[in-house]
Design an enzyme around this catalytic site. Structure first.
Site, PDB file in Angstrom:
ATOM      1  N   GLY A 115      -3.101  -0.433  -7.601  1.00 35.68           N
ATOM      2  CA  GLY A 115      -4.140  -1.280  -6.945  1.00 35.68           C
ATOM      3  C   GLY A 115      -3.909  -0.800  -5.644  1.00 35.68           C
ATOM      4  O   GLY A 115      -3.333   0.259  -4.863  1.00 35.68           O
ATOM      5  N   LEU A 172      -6.354  -0.358  -3.553  1.00 35.25           N
ATOM      6  CA  LEU A 172      -7.081   0.851  -3.482  1.00 35.25           C
ATOM      7  C   LEU A 172      -7.358   1.196  -2.387  1.00 35.25           C
ATOM      8  O   LEU A 172      -8.164   0.407  -1.524  1.00 35.25           O
ATOM      9  CB  LEU A 172      -8.260   0.911  -4.688  1.00 35.25           C
ATOM     10  CG  LEU A 172      -7.974   0.697  -6.051  1.00 35.25           C
ATOM     11  CD1 LEU A 172      -9.219   0.895  -6.761  1.00 35.25           C
ATOM     12  CD2 LEU A 172      -6.708   1.546  -6.717  1.00 35.25           C
ATOM     13  N   HIS A 184      -7.153   7.106  -3.685  1.00 37.51           N
ATOM     14  CA  HIS A 184      -7.360   6.535  -5.169  1.00 37.51           C
ATOM     15  C   HIS A 184      -8.830   6.828  -5.274  1.00 37.51           C
ATOM     16  O   HIS A 184      -9.240   7.472  -6.598  1.00 37.51           O
ATOM     17  CB  HIS A 184      -7.114   5.109  -5.229  1.00 37.51           C
ATOM     18  CG  HIS A 184      -5.763   4.582  -4.895  1.00 37.51           C
ATOM     19  ND1 HIS A 184      -5.353   3.809  -3.851  1.00 37.51           N
ATOM     20  CD2 HIS A 184      -4.765   4.878  -5.693  1.00 37.51           C
ATOM     21  CE1 HIS A 184      -4.293   3.542  -3.973  1.00 37.51           C
ATOM     22  NE2 HIS A 184      -3.779   4.192  -4.974  1.00 37.51           N
ATOM     23  N   ARG A 221       1.360   1.554   1.412  1.00 35.96           N
ATOM     24  CA  ARG A 221       2.338   1.009   2.096  1.00 35.96           C
ATOM     25  C   ARG A 221       2.089   1.182   3.433  1.00 35.96           C
ATOM     26  O   ARG A 221       2.855   0.665   4.392  1.00 35.96           O
ATOM     27  CB  ARG A 221       3.600   1.670   1.472  1.00 35.96           C
ATOM     28  CG  ARG A 221       4.295   1.163   0.088  1.00 35.96           C
ATOM     29  CD  ARG A 221       5.329   1.813  -0.096  1.00 35.96           C
ATOM     30  NE  ARG A 221       6.208   1.233  -1.049  1.00 35.96           N
ATOM     31  CZ  ARG A 221       6.189   1.658  -2.540  1.00 35.96           C
ATOM     32  NH1 ARG A 221       5.849   2.738  -2.685  1.00 35.96           N
ATOM     33  NH2 ARG A 221       6.622   1.059  -3.355  1.00 35.96           N
TER      34      ARG A 221
HETATM   35  P1  AMP Z   1      -0.210   4.354  -6.282  1.00 32.84           P
HETATM   36  O1  AMP Z   1      -1.383   3.469  -6.592  1.00 32.84           O
HETATM   37  O2  AMP Z   1       0.260   4.527  -5.005  1.00 32.84           O
HETATM   38  O3  AMP Z   1       0.820   4.404  -7.446  1.00 32.84           O
HETATM   39  O4  AMP Z   1      -1.154   5.829  -6.585  1.00 32.84           O
HETATM   40  C1  AMP Z   1      -1.934   5.896  -7.835  1.00 32.84           C
HETATM   41  C2  AMP Z   1      -2.406   7.385  -7.859  1.00 32.84           C
HETATM   42  O5  AMP Z   1      -3.143   7.575  -6.391  1.00 32.84           O
HETATM   43  C3  AMP Z   1      -1.163   8.324  -7.749  1.00 32.84           C
HETATM   44  O6  AMP Z   1      -1.627   9.412  -8.562  1.00 32.84           O
HETATM   45  C4  AMP Z   1      -1.018   8.818  -6.428  1.00 32.84           C
HETATM   46  O7  AMP Z   1      -0.654  10.211  -6.151  1.00 32.84           O
HETATM   47  C5  AMP Z   1      -2.536   8.806  -5.944  1.00 32.84           C
HETATM   48  N1  AMP Z   1      -2.734   8.673  -4.378  1.00 32.84           N
HETATM   49  C6  AMP Z   1      -2.010   7.849  -3.625  1.00 32.84           C
HETATM   50  N2  AMP Z   1      -2.364   8.114  -2.334  1.00 32.84           N
HETATM   51  C7  AMP Z   1      -3.188   9.473  -2.309  1.00 32.84           C
HETATM   52  C8  AMP Z   1      -3.549  10.061  -1.377  1.00 32.84           C
HETATM   53  N3  AMP Z   1      -3.506   9.848   0.164  1.00 32.84           N
HETATM   54  N4  AMP Z   1      -4.409  11.066  -1.677  1.00 32.84           N
HETATM   55  C9  AMP Z   1      -4.555  11.461  -3.014  1.00 32.84           C
HETATM   56  N5  AMP Z   1      -4.128  10.719  -3.902  1.00 32.84           N
HETATM   57  C10 AMP Z   1      -3.309   9.628  -3.553  1.00 32.84           C
END
Ligand code: AMP
Length: 279
Positions: free
Chosen positions: A31, A33, A37, A187
């Site tokens: 989340g 997002l 995402h 973050r």
């Molecule tokens: P998270 O919500 O941080 O667990 O991320 C969910 C998905 O989004 C994971 O596959 C991450 O690698 C991807 N993700 C997070 N930040 C980015 C970004 N800046 N660019 C591309 N994908 C991302």
């Protein structure tokens, strides 16, 4: 778009989609997002007929002193973003739905989970591997899309799904960055105004190291990396690691070769940032 909170409702919806022969894509998230995402959902839409976005802040991948309790939870905004991006289902399981009482199994990928981020976050990747395996088995998607931003996580998920014969095709999507190079991350909102100005140095330094490695091919990477760590430290980062690695095994390599990647993790104040680039 349908919002479901339990495995039974999820699988009822998936059954309807399967009956009309739809190709399913899964995009697992925690989340909060953002455009990173969004790019995964867009990539998923291009490769499948219906996209399931899961939103679950998974407690088992957070260490005791990590940010689980303060991790941003923005469900209303997430629903709007996912819907605008064309997601068909949002699966936001409850804790009880994901880990019913008595749950005790852990998936662990072995050595690749214990190096780099695995060193400072013991158990983190086991938590990730377990929850993603559950999401893949619950959804049985044709494809699942993960960001290269979390490169070690991507490698581990790819390995687990191959090792366990999970038939889903794992797709890697490129890292989405701010204009100044900072990789988007949920973050980043922890950064103070001053820290936000310094944060892009992480990516810029990776790019400089990559250039130097290419200009000095055949030389040991250690001196170039030590110089970069000194630079980042002088900017206020506390560097956890900056390593040149094999892109598949993530084993550290002493000098540049084919299929190499630079990976970094560093703290800026209270915020832990990670990034990586192909060399
Ligand atoms: P998270 O919500 O941080 O667990 O991320 C969910 C998905 O989004 C994971 O596959 C991450 O690698 C991807 N993700 C997070 N930040 C980015 C970004 N800046 N660019 C591309 N994908 C991302």
């Amino acid at each position: 778009m349908f919002i479901v909170h339990d495995i039974e409702s999820l699988q009822n919806k998936l059954l309807e989609l399967a009956q009309s022969d739809k190709r399913i894509a899964l995009v697992p998230t925690m989340g909060a997002l953002h455009a990173g995402h969004l790019s995964l959902i867009t990539a998923a839409k291009e490769l499948a007929d219906a996209v399931v976005v899961s939103i679950f802040v998974n407690p088992t991948q957070f260490g005791k002193n990590e940010d689980f309790s303060i991790y941003p939870r923005t469900l209303e905004a997430d629903i709007q973003i996912a819907e605008a991006a064309g997601a068909e289902i949002i699966y936001e399981p409850t804790l009880e739905d994901m880990y019913p009482s008595g749950f005790s199994t852990t998936i662990t990928a072995g050595k690749i989970s214990t190096i780099l981020c695995g060193k400072s976050r013991p158990g983190h990747f086991d938590g990730v591997a377990t929850v993603v395996t559950k999401l893949l088995l619950r959804t049985m998607p044709h494809i699942a899309v993960f960001g290269m931003k979390d490169y070690q996580q991507l490698c581990i998920i790819d390995k687990v799904s191959r090792d366990l014969d999970i038939p889903t095709v794992i797709i890697a999507a490129p890292t989405v960055r701010e204009e100044d190079g900072l990789a988007l991350s949920s973050r980043n909102r922890y950064l103070s105004e001053d820290e936000r100005k310094i944060a892009p140095q992480l990516y810029l330094t990776l790019k400089q190291v990559a250039e130097k490695l290419k200009d000095n091919s055949g030389c040991e990477a250690a001196a170039i990396i030590t110089e970069a760590v000194t630079h980042l430290t002088s900017q206020g980062f506390v560097v956890e690691y900056l390593e040149l690695c094999d892109s598949d095994t993530l084993d550290s390599i002493p000098e540049l070769k084919e299929n190499a990647r630079l990976l970094v993790a560093a703290r800026l104040g209270k915020t832990r940032l990670i990034d990586n680039i192909e060399v």
